[in-house]
Design a protein around this motif. Structure first.
Motif, PDB file in Angstrom:
ATOM      1  N   HIS A 180      -5.841  -4.089 -10.789  1.00  0.00           N
ATOM      2  CA  HIS A 180      -6.050  -4.120 -12.236  1.00  0.00           C
ATOM      3  C   HIS A 180      -5.585  -2.826 -12.911  1.00  0.00           C
ATOM      4  O   HIS A 180      -6.248  -2.299 -13.791  1.00  0.00           O
ATOM      5  N   GLY A 181      -4.451  -2.291 -12.446  1.00  0.00           N
ATOM      6  CA  GLY A 181      -3.863  -1.114 -13.056  1.00  0.00           C
ATOM      7  C   GLY A 181      -4.450   0.207 -12.607  1.00  0.00           C
ATOM      8  O   GLY A 181      -4.072   1.252 -13.130  1.00  0.00           O
ATOM      9  N   LYS A 182      -5.391   0.204 -11.668  1.00  0.00           N
ATOM     10  CA  LYS A 182      -6.008   1.437 -11.180  1.00  0.00           C
ATOM     11  C   LYS A 182      -5.755   1.596  -9.686  1.00  0.00           C
ATOM     12  O   LYS A 182      -5.871   0.635  -8.935  1.00  0.00           O
ATOM     13  N   SER A 183      -5.430   2.811  -9.263  1.00  0.00           N
ATOM     14  CA  SER A 183      -5.267   3.086  -7.834  1.00  0.00           C
ATOM     15  C   SER A 183      -6.627   3.071  -7.163  1.00  0.00           C
ATOM     16  O   SER A 183      -7.573   3.697  -7.648  1.00  0.00           O
ATOM     17  N   THR A 184      -6.728   2.345  -6.056  1.00  0.00           N
ATOM     18  CA  THR A 184      -7.988   2.190  -5.340  1.00  0.00           C
ATOM     19  C   THR A 184      -7.753   2.451  -3.863  1.00  0.00           C
ATOM     20  O   THR A 184      -6.838   1.884  -3.275  1.00  0.00           O
ATOM     21  N   ARG A 185      -8.591   3.299  -3.273  1.00  0.00           N
ATOM     22  CA  ARG A 185      -8.482   3.575  -1.842  1.00  0.00           C
ATOM     23  C   ARG A 185      -9.009   2.390  -1.037  1.00  0.00           C
ATOM     24  O   ARG A 185     -10.071   1.853  -1.321  1.00  0.00           O
ATOM     25  N   ILE A 186      -8.251   2.015  -0.026  1.00  0.00           N
ATOM     26  CA  ILE A 186      -8.599   0.854   0.778  1.00  0.00           C
ATOM     27  C   ILE A 186      -9.839   1.116   1.621  1.00  0.00           C
ATOM     28  O   ILE A 186     -10.664   0.220   1.811  1.00  0.00           O
ATOM     29  N   ASN A 187     -10.036   2.355   2.085  1.00  0.00           N
ATOM     30  CA  ASN A 187     -11.233   2.645   2.874  1.00  0.00           C
ATOM     31  C   ASN A 187     -12.510   2.416   2.061  1.00  0.00           C
ATOM     32  O   ASN A 187     -13.524   1.982   2.591  1.00  0.00           O
ATOM     33  N   ARG A 188     -12.475   2.665   0.770  1.00  0.00           N
ATOM     34  CA  ARG A 188     -13.652   2.421  -0.080  1.00  0.00           C
ATOM     35  C   ARG A 188     -13.886   0.924  -0.285  1.00  0.00           C
ATOM     36  O   ARG A 188     -15.022   0.465  -0.306  1.00  0.00           O
ATOM     37  N   LEU A 189     -12.798   0.157  -0.430  1.00  0.00           N
ATOM     38  CA  LEU A 189     -12.946  -1.298  -0.555  1.00  0.00           C
ATOM     39  C   LEU A 189     -13.577  -1.887   0.699  1.00  0.00           C
ATOM     40  O   LEU A 189     -14.476  -2.729   0.616  1.00  0.00           O
ATOM     41  N   ILE A 190     -13.117  -1.428   1.865  1.00  0.00           N
ATOM     42  CA  ILE A 190     -13.662  -1.931   3.126  1.00  0.00           C
ATOM     43  C   ILE A 190     -15.133  -1.545   3.256  1.00  0.00           C
ATOM     44  O   ILE A 190     -15.971  -2.364   3.639  1.00  0.00           O
ATOM     45  N   ALA A 191     -15.470  -0.306   2.889  1.00  0.00           N
ATOM     46  CA  ALA A 191     -16.868   0.130   2.967  1.00  0.00           C
ATOM     47  C   ALA A 191     -17.752  -0.687   2.032  1.00  0.00           C
ATOM     48  O   ALA A 191     -18.853  -1.103   2.404  1.00  0.00           O
ATOM     49  N   THR A 242       0.834  -1.187   0.000  1.00  0.00           N
ATOM     50  CA  THR A 242       0.000   0.000   0.000  1.00  0.00           C
ATOM     51  C   THR A 242       0.872   1.241   0.000  1.00  0.00           C
ATOM     52  O   THR A 242       2.037   1.197   0.391  1.00  0.00           O
ATOM     53  N   THR A 243       0.293   2.343  -0.458  1.00  0.00           N
ATOM     54  CA  THR A 243       0.956   3.637  -0.401  1.00  0.00           C
ATOM     55  C   THR A 243       0.014   4.629   0.272  1.00  0.00           C
ATOM     56  O   THR A 243      -1.190   4.409   0.326  1.00  0.00           O
ATOM     57  N   LEU A 244       0.580   5.711   0.764  1.00  0.00           N
ATOM     58  CA  LEU A 244      -0.194   6.735   1.444  1.00  0.00           C
ATOM     59  C   LEU A 244      -0.407   7.905   0.489  1.00  0.00           C
ATOM     60  O   LEU A 244       0.552   8.414  -0.100  1.00  0.00           O
ATOM     61  N   THR A 245      -1.671   8.332   0.305  1.00  0.00           N
ATOM     62  CA  THR A 245      -1.955   9.463  -0.571  1.00  0.00           C
ATOM     63  C   THR A 245      -1.600  10.769   0.134  1.00  0.00           C
ATOM     64  O   THR A 245      -1.375  10.798   1.346  1.00  0.00           O
ATOM     65  N   HIS A 246      -1.594  11.857  -0.616  1.00  0.00           N
ATOM     66  CA  HIS A 246      -1.282  13.164  -0.031  1.00  0.00           C
ATOM     67  C   HIS A 246      -2.339  13.596   0.983  1.00  0.00           C
ATOM     68  O   HIS A 246      -2.070  14.402   1.853  1.00  0.00           O
ATOM     69  N   SER A 247      -3.549  13.051   0.885  1.00  0.00           N
ATOM     70  CA  SER A 247      -4.621  13.398   1.830  1.00  0.00           C
ATOM     71  C   SER A 247      -4.694  12.423   3.004  1.00  0.00           C
ATOM     72  O   SER A 247      -5.585  12.533   3.839  1.00  0.00           O
ATOM     73  N   GLY A 248      -3.769  11.453   3.077  1.00  0.00           N
ATOM     74  CA  GLY A 248      -3.675  10.580   4.233  1.00  0.00           C
ATOM     75  C   GLY A 248      -4.397   9.247   4.127  1.00  0.00           C
ATOM     76  O   GLY A 248      -4.504   8.525   5.108  1.00  0.00           O
ATOM     77  N   TYR A 249      -4.910   8.896   2.939  1.00  0.00           N
ATOM     78  CA  TYR A 249      -5.603   7.616   2.754  1.00  0.00           C
ATOM     79  C   TYR A 249      -4.628   6.561   2.224  1.00  0.00           C
ATOM     80  O   TYR A 249      -3.731   6.869   1.443  1.00  0.00           O
ATOM     81  N   LEU A 250      -4.831   5.315   2.638  1.00  0.00           N
ATOM     82  CA  LEU A 250      -4.051   4.210   2.071  1.00  0.00           C
ATOM     83  C   LEU A 250      -4.675   3.804   0.747  1.00  0.00           C
ATOM     84  O   LEU A 250      -5.897   3.776   0.607  1.00  0.00           O
ATOM     85  N   GLN A 251      -3.822   3.478  -0.223  1.00  0.00           N
ATOM     86  CA  GLN A 251      -4.320   3.006  -1.506  1.00  0.00           C
ATOM     87  C   GLN A 251      -3.441   1.880  -2.016  1.00  0.00           C
ATOM     88  O   GLN A 251      -2.312   1.711  -1.586  1.00  0.00           O
ATOM     89  N   THR A 252      -3.995   1.103  -2.938  1.00  0.00           N
ATOM     90  CA  THR A 252      -3.262   0.026  -3.583  1.00  0.00           C
ATOM     91  C   THR A 252      -3.678  -0.019  -5.042  1.00  0.00           C
ATOM     92  O   THR A 252      -4.628   0.649  -5.444  1.00  0.00           O
TER      93      THR A 252
END
Length: 90
Positions: free
Chosen positions: A59-70, A46-56
């Motif tokens: 399929h070639g697209k950045s996706t925020r982990i908080n949205r996946l969990i929701a 995972t990486t940390l976005t400039h706004s403080g969210y984790l993302q991964t």
């Protein structure tokens, strides 16, 4: 608890870890990378976005982990298209 995503080759846990079954293989003497779906789960980085969210990357697209969990763990009886904070802020 691990729930498999819509694609079948990724899964998300309620603790925020995202896993994949996709394996990318580079063969000596061949051009390009071969992509296969394996049998075992591997944790994604995972990486940390400039706004403080984790993302991964899925399929070639950045996706925020908080949205996946929701999407996977928060009930959505009203069929809202996105998840927001309770107070509307960040």
């Amino acid at each position: 608890m691990k729930k498999i995503l819509w694609c079948g080759c990724h899964a998300v846990c309620d603790n925020g870890f995202v896993y994949t079954k996709i394996k990318q293989i580079s063969q000596k003497g061949h051009q390009g990378i071969i992509t296969k779906i394996g049998n075992s789960w591997k944790k994604l980085k995972t990486t940390l976005t400039h706004s403080g969210y984790l993302q991964t990357c899925l399929h070639g697209k950045s996706t925020r982990i908080n949205r996946l969990i929701a999407q996977q763990f928060v009930p959505n009886q009203q069929k809202y298209p996105e998840s927001q904070h309770i107070n509307g802020g960040m």
